[in-house]
Motif scaffolding. Structure first.
Motif, mmCIF file in Angstrom:
data_model
loop_
_atom_site.group_PDB
_atom_site.id
_atom_site.type_symbol
_atom_site.label_atom_id
_atom_site.label_comp_id
_atom_site.label_asym_id
_atom_site.label_seq_id
_atom_site.Cartn_x
_atom_site.Cartn_y
_atom_site.Cartn_z
ATOM 1 N N UNK A 314 0.868 -1.204 0.042
ATOM 2 C CA UNK A 314 0.360 0.220 0.173
ATOM 3 C C UNK A 314 0.925 1.367 -0.340
ATOM 4 N N UNK A 315 2.320 0.931 0.020
ATOM 5 C CA UNK A 315 3.374 2.614 -0.340
ATOM 6 C C UNK A 315 2.660 2.927 1.518
ATOM 7 N N UNK A 316 3.081 1.962 2.343
ATOM 8 C CA UNK A 316 2.923 2.868 3.439
ATOM 9 C C UNK A 316 4.920 2.147 4.150
ATOM 10 N N UNK A 317 5.895 2.672 4.884
ATOM 11 C CA UNK A 317 6.363 2.979 5.171
ATOM 12 C C UNK A 317 6.960 2.253 6.307
ATOM 13 N N UNK A 318 8.023 1.195 6.607
ATOM 14 C CA UNK A 318 7.998 0.617 7.571
ATOM 15 C C UNK A 318 9.197 0.389 7.850
ATOM 16 N N UNK A 319 9.953 0.205 9.875
ATOM 17 C CA UNK A 319 11.161 -0.769 9.590
ATOM 18 C C UNK A 319 11.130 -2.212 9.194
ATOM 19 N N UNK A 320 11.890 -3.081 8.853
ATOM 20 C CA UNK A 320 12.145 -3.740 9.003
ATOM 21 C C UNK A 320 13.435 -3.876 10.147
ATOM 22 N N UNK A 321 14.027 -5.452 9.942
ATOM 23 C CA UNK A 321 14.647 -5.972 10.750
ATOM 24 C C UNK A 321 16.149 -6.840 8.988
ATOM 25 N N UNK A 322 16.685 -6.707 9.993
ATOM 26 C CA UNK A 322 18.390 -6.794 8.640
ATOM 27 C C UNK A 322 18.070 -8.183 8.771
#
Length: 576
Positions: A314-322
């Motif tokens: 949906x083109x929402x920015x998220x933080x993701x784990x390496x």
């Protein structure tokens, strides 16, 4: 007496009582000492016998001196030496009452080069708008922010391996660009002073403040008195983040641009890792680790350094784990983090590359989506994105926007992200529309300029981005695509059960040329009708479980559409 000077080596000031030696154009004057005033910061080199001011990039020259005169130095082996020069005529003053128009941006703006009083922190902060509810105006506690004021100590949140770095010498200077709209005065002031206080003065060429037509023009105007490096630009009418940042970049003097939000706090040695990385590898966008500042308490917290930027369909920015691969590829905790996406508020980039790669899409309004466009563009067109863990900047994260969107928040975000999808995401844009149906409807205007930019720069396609930059992103089992060859697209013509399928010139508008590929069941569908191989023709037929005539394999490498039941591939030759 008057020839006795006090040298403050920590703050690099040369004083008599509360008055400081100040470099003004080509002369030295006495001026009330002001925190962060770069014109009051000098380096005395006993070996060379020079008195050098980095803000004016000039040394004191006593030859035929009546008033104290500064001359522009030539740099030899990184050290300033005196060189007589012909002085240019003094620039003509512009005042805030003058209105200008930028032909590149097609916007009107004021240039504030008027004289302002010596900066007074207490008077400035007290001039803020107030509300009985401290969270109402800014979506963070303004009362607490005002009490903190311009300066505070924050925890040095870097890994211990970041504390010293021998390569952080002789770095180029940057222009700091900060845009704001109705920002709380104390938060804006602290953003600027934290950058000044925790940055070597020679690394800041100028600080560009772009006021996006705030209700109170003094919010930005009075900050000119804080430092002679500050330049204030004010939009005649509201333009939004994208056009304001481009406007700031056009007025920047430094070879590197550093964009900052207006409610941040820079940590120790925050800038050096960003600039150093750009000197080692060009065409990059480099971002700090963003430490959260709580909106209610303004407590400075420490963010993990084992994350990177990502997004949903949906083109929402998220933080993701390496990933394990990410971690294995880093040699130390201070090594750069390869990131598919940046949050967008805080980053550095070479000025030349920023404009060569198309800056921002100026069709975007107010706020939202610009980080997707600049991230996709930089990766797909020959650049890269890094998060630099040795750079830390705190940011007040708010639960809602305190300001209005002329066309509404949702509509504006849908329009901006639709621009991203239509220009950069190829057939994968259908996954975006499936997850943000409202984005199908906004009018985004002419995208030909951005598409031409992509073509001129010979950018990779979005599948390359997914395969090489963000391979761990989950791609849903079904994806909407067009099926084409040589400009002709497979088209259902809106047919229902048993209706034949044919070819039509590709129009790139979806509709009857948009097909959903169910990779698990190998079906190609429109709604509840499936593409079906019947003898030597393709037809539409109600989807049926186990119908082998409805099972296809699309081979992207070979460019084939194959049906195993008929043991045949689609052939467009002479196909009606």
């Amino acid at each position: 007496g008057n020839q006795a000077w006090t040298v403050d080596k920590t703050k690099k000031r040369i004083k008599q009582h509360d008055m400081c030696l100040t470099a003004r154009e080509d002369k030295l004057i006495m001026r009330q000492c002001a925190a962060g005033d770069m014109a009051q910061q000098f380096v005395i080199d006993d070996d060379l016998g020079t008195l050098y001011n980095s803000f004016r990039n000039a040394c004191l020259n006593i030859d035929n001196m009546k008033d104290a005169v500064l001359e522009t130095p030539v740099i030899n082996n990184g050290r300033p030496d005196l060189l007589p020069v012909t002085k240019p005529p003094p620039p003509q003053k512009q005042t805030i009452s003058e209105l200008y128009e930028d032909p590149y941006l097609n916007i009107k703006y004021f240039v504030d080069d008027s004289d302002v009083p010596v900066f007074d922190e207490e008077v400035y902060i007290k001039g803020s708008s107030q509300n009985p509810d401290p969270m109402k105006l800014n979506s963070f506690d303004q009362v607490r922010s005002d009490k903190i004021g311009a300066h505070r100590s924050v925890l040095d949140s870097r890994h211990y391996t970041c504390k010293s770095h021998e390569d952080w010498t002789m770095l180029p200077a940057t222009s700091i660009i900060m845009t704001f709209y109705n920002e709380a005065r104390s938060a804006l002031l602290r953003s600027i002073t934290s950058a000044i206080d925790r940055t070597p003065p020679e690394l800041i060429s100028d600080i560009i403040l772009v006021d996006d037509c705030s209700d109170d023009p003094d919010v930005g105007r009075l900050l000119k008195g804080l430092s002679p490096k500050i330049k204030v630009l004010r939009n005649f009418e509201r333009q939004g983040l994208v056009r304001s940042r481009i406007y700031g970049a056009l007025n920047a003097a430094g070879p590197i641009l550093t964009f900052l939000d207006s409610h941040i706090e820079c940590n120790e040695e925050w800038l050096q890792p960003l600039i150093y990385q750009l000197t080692q590898r060009p065409r990059g966008i480099v971002s700090p680790i963003i430490d959260p500042i709580k909106a209610d308490s303004l407590d400075y917290r420490v963010a993990s350094s084992n994350i990177k930027g990502g997004f949903t369909w949906a083109l929402h920015f998220t933080w993701v784990s390496l990933t394990e691969k990410d971690i294995a590829g880093r040699q130390s905790e201070s090594a750069p983090i390869v990131t598919p996406m940046i949050a967008g508020g805080l980053f550095s980039i070479e000025k030349e590359w920023f404009f060569k790669s198309g800056a921002y899409d100026m069709n975007m309004d107010i706020w939202g989506g610009e980080n997707f466009e600049i991230s996709f563009k930089n990766w797909m067109c020959g650049g890269y994105l890094y998060i630099m863990p040795c750079s830390r900047v705190g940011h007040i994260f708010r639960k809602k926007h305190p300001y209005s969107f002329p066309d509404g928040n949702g509509h504006t975000y849908s329009k901006n992200t639709k621009l991203v999808a239509e220009v950069w995401m190829d057939d994968y844009k259908e996954l975006f529309y499936q997850n943000r149906a409202s984005a199908r409807y906004p009018d985004i205007g002419d995208t030909s300029g951005r598409l031409k930019l992509r073509d001129d720069m010979k950018c990779n396609n979005f599948k390359w981005y997914l395969d090489n930059v963000y391979p761990e992103l989950d791609i849903p089992w079904s994806i909407a695509v067009s099926i084409s060859n040589a400009g002709w697209c497979l088209d259902s013509f809106g047919g229902t059960n048993e209706a034949p399928v044919g070819l039509y010139k590709c129009h790139k508008s979806g509709g009857n040329q948009a097909w959903t590929v169910d990779k698990t069941k190998k079906r190609i569908k429109q709604h509840d009708m499936c593409l079906t191989a019947r003898e030597d023709k393709l037809i539409m037929r109600q989807c049926a479980a186990g119908d082998m005539a409805q099972q296809f394999v699309i081979d992207d490498d070979l460019g084939t559409l194959y049906n195993s039941f008929r043991n045949a591939c689609l052939n467009i030759d002479n196909m009606k």
